[in-house]
Write an enzyme that holds these catalytic residues in place. Structure first.
Site, mmCIF file in Angstrom:
data_model
loop_
_atom_site.group_PDB
_atom_site.id
_atom_site.type_symbol
_atom_site.label_atom_id
_atom_site.label_comp_id
_atom_site.label_asym_id
_atom_site.label_seq_id
_atom_site.Cartn_x
_atom_site.Cartn_y
_atom_site.Cartn_z
ATOM 1 N N ASP A 97 0.860 -1.176 0.000
ATOM 2 C CA ASP A 97 0.000 0.000 0.000
ATOM 3 C C ASP A 97 0.906 1.239 0.000
ATOM 4 O O ASP A 97 1.711 1.411 0.923
ATOM 5 C CB ASP A 97 -0.844 -0.044 1.285
ATOM 6 C CG ASP A 97 -2.163 0.669 1.148
ATOM 7 O OD1 ASP A 97 -2.190 1.703 0.467
ATOM 8 O OD2 ASP A 97 -3.147 0.207 1.746
ATOM 9 N N ASP A 197 -2.801 4.787 -2.476
ATOM 10 C CA ASP A 197 -3.759 5.494 -1.640
ATOM 11 C C ASP A 197 -4.167 6.830 -2.279
ATOM 12 O O ASP A 197 -3.300 7.573 -2.776
ATOM 13 C CB ASP A 197 -3.062 5.767 -0.289
ATOM 14 C CG ASP A 197 -4.005 6.196 0.799
ATOM 15 O OD1 ASP A 197 -4.874 5.409 1.169
ATOM 16 O OD2 ASP A 197 -3.847 7.342 1.301
ATOM 17 N N GLU A 239 -6.451 4.064 -5.792
ATOM 18 C CA GLU A 239 -7.680 4.404 -5.066
ATOM 19 C C GLU A 239 -8.139 5.776 -5.536
ATOM 20 O O GLU A 239 -7.428 6.767 -5.356
ATOM 21 C CB GLU A 239 -7.424 4.425 -3.554
ATOM 22 C CG GLU A 239 -8.705 4.615 -2.762
ATOM 23 C CD GLU A 239 -8.487 5.144 -1.339
ATOM 24 O OE1 GLU A 239 -9.364 4.939 -0.497
ATOM 25 O OE2 GLU A 239 -7.441 5.784 -1.091
ATOM 26 N N HIS A 313 -11.133 -1.677 4.290
ATOM 27 C CA HIS A 313 -10.953 -1.262 5.679
ATOM 28 C C HIS A 313 -11.578 0.098 5.986
ATOM 29 O O HIS A 313 -11.556 0.539 7.130
ATOM 30 C CB HIS A 313 -9.450 -1.217 5.989
ATOM 31 C CG HIS A 313 -8.741 -0.201 5.141
ATOM 32 N ND1 HIS A 313 -8.612 -0.327 3.774
ATOM 33 C CD2 HIS A 313 -8.173 0.985 5.454
ATOM 34 C CE1 HIS A 313 -7.992 0.725 3.293
ATOM 35 N NE2 HIS A 313 -7.702 1.543 4.289
ATOM 36 N N ASP A 314 -12.073 0.792 4.960
ATOM 37 C CA ASP A 314 -12.721 2.096 5.172
ATOM 38 C C ASP A 314 -14.242 1.996 5.098
ATOM 39 O O ASP A 314 -14.936 2.991 5.325
ATOM 40 C CB ASP A 314 -12.276 3.096 4.088
ATOM 41 C CG ASP A 314 -10.798 3.425 4.175
ATOM 42 O OD1 ASP A 314 -10.248 3.414 5.290
ATOM 43 O OD2 ASP A 314 -10.194 3.693 3.118
HETATM 44 C C1 NOJ Z 1 -7.505 6.090 2.181
HETATM 45 C C2 NOJ Z 1 -7.190 4.965 3.120
HETATM 46 O O1 NOJ Z 1 -7.784 3.788 2.646
HETATM 47 C C3 NOJ Z 1 -7.692 5.377 4.481
HETATM 48 O O2 NOJ Z 1 -7.696 4.327 5.409
HETATM 49 C C4 NOJ Z 1 -6.862 6.534 4.939
HETATM 50 O O3 NOJ Z 1 -7.363 7.028 6.159
HETATM 51 C C5 NOJ Z 1 -6.869 7.669 3.916
HETATM 52 N N1 NOJ Z 1 -6.724 7.219 2.564
HETATM 53 C C6 NOJ Z 1 -5.736 8.604 4.179
HETATM 54 O O4 NOJ Z 1 -4.534 7.982 3.850
#
Ligand code: NOJ
Length: 549
Positions: A97, A197, A239, A313-314
């Site tokens: 990541d 990310d 992402e 995970h978000d």
């Molecule tokens: C996306 C990530 O998936 C998330 O977990 C993170 O808090 C934010 N980007 C900031 O890096």
């Protein structure tokens, strides 16, 4: 050209919550090594490893202080090397990541930049002098102003996320060179690729009010590609919360100049309102969901590549978000799996999704660990929201729903740790866990294994990889159904997305039912679909298609 990652299934690991090998309550690399056999049994061939780098962990590793060091909580670089090697022995590649939009405020670049206005690191970040107030009213994604005052310099610096996550200035060539160096460090270790990310934010032009999709975004991605991962046969996934299908085409151009694919969140965003905070969710409109997938599947066909996902995970757990995680939990978890895994693209399974793990409901706000959730609690309390409305929003949408420890068995702490877990477990672990599903042919786990087998091993694998996509029953208010067709062969996937029963007027004479989500004596169906029922038929094109509409 065909790529290995077009036949792969990725498993996402959130290391803190996966498996703790040393009893400190935090999952670690050796814990992952112990579970490689399980992952090979499941059938996945790629692990996306959420960040394990040195970090103050304000945002659980998405605030990196050293991109080429392992956080001691997770182990050592030797453990990391061993994980890469052992995974390879199991036929599994590791993707790292990469958090390149921002660093931690403890990263040496930011520390140096903070020592003086003349620091050579000042241009690594986005500083603005204090001219009597905040440089702009830009809000951070984690709520509150996106600007904070540097305590020593007195200047403001930009942070699109937490104030401990200062944004990098990608317009500075040295920043880009450094990021390429980091990518090459990991590529040299023989990893299988990267997840980038919030990559659509890197080319922001803050003074012009441009945050996502800056004019130089694709130029910077192409440069990274040329100078690092483009020289290797790896999987790359960006992402991109703001992506549309059109943008996805560019990012995943088959000419290989950018990424393999992106995470396009258009389907996930359907329960939030544009311009509103994610906590103010709305009900999902199934017709819109079908339409979004239809666009993704048809417009990227031979013009790009899709990632397929419900969870990460978000995000809250999909069975709880859009399904019924009580009486129909098993059927729902299987239905979401079936619906997604027969589409074209690379599927991503988030740890525990293969068990049908659910959202968690902590009563006490003190049990939450996520910085975004904590910020929201503070903000909303100040703004006068009721405790109940705050709690309901967290239960529905909060990120900790997906971050409770992996449920391995019914013993204390679900077999995740022998110590005190860093976050509480979901109390349903005695019922939902790997051990209880492994010997149960009708479990969610076994269904997921079957879905992976269809994609990777079965005689339908070419159809699943290359077949065209055709949405059917497009206006049906409860049914999400589609067909995949390739070289005379056809699959029809029919899913009842809702809790009511419904009958379909389809002719199935020439169709053979190959899969469903109801078990035992209830397995056989006609076309009367029970709550959340999913069924897959195989047939040949040229015979009657079965469709009457
Ligand atoms: C996306 C990530 O998936 C998330 O977990 C993170 O808090 C934010 N980007 C900031 O890096």
């Amino acid at each position: 050209m065909k790529h290995w990652w077009q036949e792969s299934v990725v498993y996402q690991i959130y290391p803190r919550s996966f498996c703790d090998s040393n009893g400190d309550g935090i999952g670690d690399l050796r814990g992952i090594i112990q579970k490689l056999e399980y992952l090979a049994y499941l059938g996945v061939d790629v692990i996306w490893l959420c960040p394990v780098y040195a970090s103050p962990n304000e945002d659980n590793g998405y605030d990196v202080s050293d991109y080429t060091a392992i956080h001691p909580d997770f182990g050592t670089m030797e453990d990391m090397d061993e994980l890469i090697d052992k995974a390879r022995e199991h036929g599994i590649k590791i993707i790292m990541d990469i958090i390149a939009n921002h660093t931690s405020d403890q990263h040496p670049w930011f520390i140096e930049a903070g020592k003086s206005r003349d620091s050579i690191y000042r241009d690594y970040y986005v500083f603005r002098p204090d001219q009597g107030g905040l440089p702009s009213d830009l809000q951070s994604i984690f709520l509150g102003p996106a600007w904070d005052k540097h305590p020593r310099l007195g200047d403001y610096y930009l942070h699109l996320f937490a104030k401990s996550q200062p944004d990098l200035n990608w317009h500075h060539p040295e920043v880009r060179e450094n990021i390429n160096g980091i990518l090459n460090f990991w590529l040299d270790k023989g990893i299988g690729g990267f997840r980038f990310d919030v990559i659509d934010l890197i080319a922001k032009e803050i003074d012009k009010g441009i945050i996502a999709d800056g004019p130089k975004l694709h130029e910077y991605i192409q440069e990274m590609n040329r100078k690092s991962f483009g020289q290797h046969d790896v999987l790359t996934v960006g992402e991109t919360w703001g992506a549309t299908v059109e943008k996805a085409k560019k990012y995943s151009n088959p000419d290989g100049s950018e990424f393999s694919m992106i995470f396009n969140f258009s389907h996930i965003l359907l329960d939030s309102l544009p311009g509103k905070e994610k906590w103010d969710y709305i009900d999902l409109d199934l017709l819109k969901l079908k339409n979004v997938f239809d666009q993704q599947q048809t417009q990227l066909y031979q013009a790009g590549w899709n990632s397929l996902f419900w969870n990460n995970h978000d995000l809250p757990r999909i069975v709880s978000r859009w399904g019924n995680d009580q009486e129909y939990r098993v059927q729902c978890a299987k239905m979401f799996g079936i619906l997604l895994h027969f589409m074209q693209g690379t599927p991503y399974i988030y740890q525990g999704e293969e068990l049908g793990m659910t959202n968690v409901r902590f009563d006490d706000f003190a049990d939450y660990r996520d910085i975004e959730t904590k910020n929201m609690i503070d903000q909303r309390r100040k703004a006068g929201y009721s405790e109940e409305s705050i709690r309901n929003a967290i239960w529905k949408i909060g990120r900790d729903n997906a971050r409770t420890p992996m449920q391995w068995d019914a013993t204390r702490n679900a077999g995740f740790t022998t110590g005190e877990p860093w976050i509480k477990l979901n109390p349903n672990y005695p019922q939902i866990n790997v051990a209880s599903q492994i010997d149960d042919e009708e479990s969610v786990l076994q269904l997921m294994r079957k879905l992976i087998w269809y994609r990777k091993e079965s005689e339908l694998k070419t159809l699943i990889r290359d077949g065209s996509f055709n949405l059917i029953l497009t206006q049906h208010p409860d049914i999400f159904a589609y067909q995949r067709t390739y070289s005379g062969e056809q699959l029809t996937v029919i899913c009842n997305f809702h809790g009511n029963e419904c009958s379909l007027d389809l002719d199935t004479t020439n169709w053979v039912r190959i899969l469903g989500n109801y078990s035992g004596k209830d397995a056989e169906i006609g076309l009367h679909l029970r709550p959340y029922e999913a069924v897959v038929f195989r047939g040949e094109v040229g015979q009657k298609t079965g469709l009457r509409d």
